[in-house]
Scaffold this active site. Structure first.
Site, PDB file in Angstrom:
ATOM      1  N   GLU A  38      -2.654  -7.241  -7.284  1.00 28.21           N
ATOM      2  CA  GLU A  38      -1.894  -7.297  -6.031  1.00 28.21           C
ATOM      3  C   GLU A  38      -1.745  -8.734  -5.526  1.00 28.21           C
ATOM      4  O   GLU A  38      -0.713  -9.080  -4.974  1.00 28.21           O
ATOM      5  CB  GLU A  38      -2.536  -6.416  -4.959  1.00 28.21           C
ATOM      6  CG  GLU A  38      -2.434  -4.925  -5.250  1.00 28.21           C
ATOM      7  CD  GLU A  38      -0.999  -4.398  -5.339  1.00 28.21           C
ATOM      8  OE1 GLU A  38      -0.095  -5.013  -4.735  1.00 28.21           O
ATOM      9  OE2 GLU A  38      -0.778  -3.398  -6.031  1.00 28.21           O
ATOM     10  N   TYR A 121      -1.298  -5.779   4.168  1.00 26.45           N
ATOM     11  CA  TYR A 121      -0.768  -5.244   2.910  1.00 26.45           C
ATOM     12  C   TYR A 121      -1.863  -5.136   1.846  1.00 26.45           C
ATOM     13  O   TYR A 121      -2.042  -4.095   1.219  1.00 26.45           O
ATOM     14  CB  TYR A 121       0.388  -6.106   2.367  1.00 26.45           C
ATOM     15  CG  TYR A 121       0.750  -5.647   0.974  1.00 26.45           C
ATOM     16  CD1 TYR A 121       1.555  -4.536   0.783  1.00 26.45           C
ATOM     17  CD2 TYR A 121       0.198  -6.260  -0.153  1.00 26.45           C
ATOM     18  CE1 TYR A 121       1.818  -4.053  -0.492  1.00 26.45           C
ATOM     19  CE2 TYR A 121       0.452  -5.784  -1.430  1.00 26.45           C
ATOM     20  CZ  TYR A 121       1.271  -4.683  -1.588  1.00 26.45           C
ATOM     21  OH  TYR A 121       1.508  -4.185  -2.849  1.00 26.45           O
ATOM     22  N   ASP A 139       5.127  -3.614   1.688  1.00 26.76           N
ATOM     23  CA  ASP A 139       5.637  -4.911   1.227  1.00 26.76           C
ATOM     24  C   ASP A 139       7.160  -4.926   1.397  1.00 26.76           C
ATOM     25  O   ASP A 139       7.732  -4.007   1.995  1.00 26.76           O
ATOM     26  CB  ASP A 139       5.207  -5.163  -0.224  1.00 26.76           C
ATOM     27  CG  ASP A 139       5.859  -4.202  -1.205  1.00 26.76           C
ATOM     28  OD1 ASP A 139       6.598  -3.290  -0.767  1.00 26.76           O
ATOM     29  OD2 ASP A 139       5.642  -4.358  -2.427  1.00 26.76           O
TER      30      ASP A 139
HETATM   31  N1  ADE Z   1       4.353  -4.780  -6.346  1.00 27.52           N
HETATM   32  C1  ADE Z   1       3.215  -5.087  -5.711  1.00 27.52           C
HETATM   33  N2  ADE Z   1       2.252  -4.215  -6.024  1.00 27.52           N
HETATM   34  C2  ADE Z   1       2.794  -3.353  -6.892  1.00 27.52           C
HETATM   35  C3  ADE Z   1       2.297  -2.229  -7.573  1.00 27.52           C
HETATM   36  N3  ADE Z   1       1.043  -1.847  -7.414  1.00 27.52           N
HETATM   37  N4  ADE Z   1       3.145  -1.554  -8.359  1.00 27.52           N
HETATM   38  C4  ADE Z   1       4.408  -1.971  -8.488  1.00 27.52           C
HETATM   39  N5  ADE Z   1       4.933  -2.995  -7.895  1.00 27.52           N
HETATM   40  C5  ADE Z   1       4.137  -3.701  -7.095  1.00 27.52           C
END
Ligand code: ADE
Length: 350
Positions: A38, A121, A139
């Site tokens: 993340e 987030y 997000d």
């Molecule tokens: N963008 C940020 N975290 C994500 C996730 N876990 N899966 C897909 N896109 C992402």
């Protein structure tokens, strides 16, 4: 007509079960793996993050491994991903996890939010994806999907929009599958409900979508960006002696903090940048040997490097002479890594 059907979350989950992307961090979910992926995905596209993620886990398989590493090793593994404060915060957080939580990432929102680099987030993503707790993770993708789905026309860059979308997601998320729901929203936003021209023909929520029904998917979401990238000229000096190059360490604060770079000067014109460089570092410069434009989020560097024919490093600077091998192992400041690679491949203008 003006609200999506109440069962859209279930429709979305069904779509997700059939269409979820295969991503390395989804193979084995642990809080640490979720955290690393993340952080990487905060400003980096999924495709670019894959290789970094795999490499990172080989180097640092546990929070303790990150905690025990030198900062320069951590920055080197991050080199190219940009936004280096994310890597520094990740290491600082893992040091606290190792010291205060016995290496176990806490499953608690207050404890997580107290760790470096963890905003709403990140906390939501870790709690929902790794601990299956019903916490939203909003997000940019999620903001876009929800704005279109509910026909919201307010500016999603505003904190108020994010707060309201977060409250809506918290209310509607299936309590038994919060992680899958959050990731389904992200995947829909990344692959179907994409910016500008969404692929509505492939969307499981088309019949629910207020923007779609009103023919407004290209107008929504509203996103008002106010900061204009500032253009700066950067003059760079290459000082080479017997196959070693002189580099300086940038200050511990500010853009590209603590990263290494070739000595440089900055200004609002190319001439001002060169004058800054000659005053501070290199009284005599030869011809330009490399040029490049590098775009950061808020800044553009128009760079030109020259061989220095004389060098006088300022006294308080931290500098070192490095061989080609050492150079490639240092955490180099963004475009300076490209200059180093070009020099070592002898791809410069002679
Ligand atoms: N963008 C940020 N975290 C994500 C996730 N876990 N899966 C897909 N896109 C992402």
């Amino acid at each position: 007509m003006n609200e999506p059907g109440r069962d859209w979350p279930q429709r979305l989950l069904r779509w997700y079960r059939a269409h979820a992307r295969e991503l390395p961090w989804r193979e084995e979910r642990t809080p640490y793996r979720t955290w690393v992926s993340e952080v990487m995905l905060q400003q980096t596209k999924v495709e670019a993050a894959r290789a970094y993620y795999t490499n990172w886990l080989e180097k640092f398989p546990t929070p303790q491994a990150v905690a025990a590493a030198d900062e320069s090793e951590v920055l080197h593994a991050w080199q190219g991903l940009g936004y280096y404060s994310r890597a520094r915060n990740l290491q600082r957080a893992m040091r606290e996890v190792a010291a205060d939580y016995d290496g176990e990432i806490p499953a608690d929102e207050t404890a997580l939010r107290a760790l470096p680099g963890v905003g709403p987030y990140m906390a939501g993503a870790i709690l929902s994806l790794a601990f299956n707790q019903p916490v939203p993770a909003v997000d940019g993708n999620v903001l876009r999907v929800i704005s279109r789905l509910y026909g919201r026309a307010d500016d999603i860059m505003k904190a108020k929009a994010r707060r309201e979308v977060t409250a809506l997601v918290a209310k509607i998320m299936p309590q038994d599958e919060p992680g899958a729901f959050n990731e389904a929203l992200m995947d829909l936003g990344a692959t179907v409900c994409i910016p500008k021209v969404p692929r509505c023909e492939a969307c499981p929520l088309r019949a629910d979508c207020v923007a779609y029904k009103a023919g407004r998917t290209r107008e929504l979401p509203v996103r008002i960006v106010r900061t204009k990238q500032q253009l700066r000229y950067v003059a760079v000096a290459v000082w080479e002696r017997d196959g070693t190059y002189l580099l300086r360490k940038r200050p511990a604060r500010g853009l590209l903090a603590s990263m290494w770079e070739f000595p440089s000067g900055e200004g609002e014109t190319a001439a001002a940048a060169r004058a800054d460089l000659t005053a501070k570092w290199a009284p005599e410069l030869g011809e330009a040997c490399w040029e490049r434009r590098h775009v950061f989020s808020h800044r553009i560097w128009e760079m030109r490097a020259c061989y220095a024919t004389a060098l006088r490093p300022p006294e308080k600077e931290e500098v070192g002479m490095f061989t080609a091998d050492e150079l490639l192992k240092l955490p180099l400041a963004g475009p300076h890594a490209r200059l180093a690679a070009a020099l070592l491949r002898k791809e410069y203008i002679e």
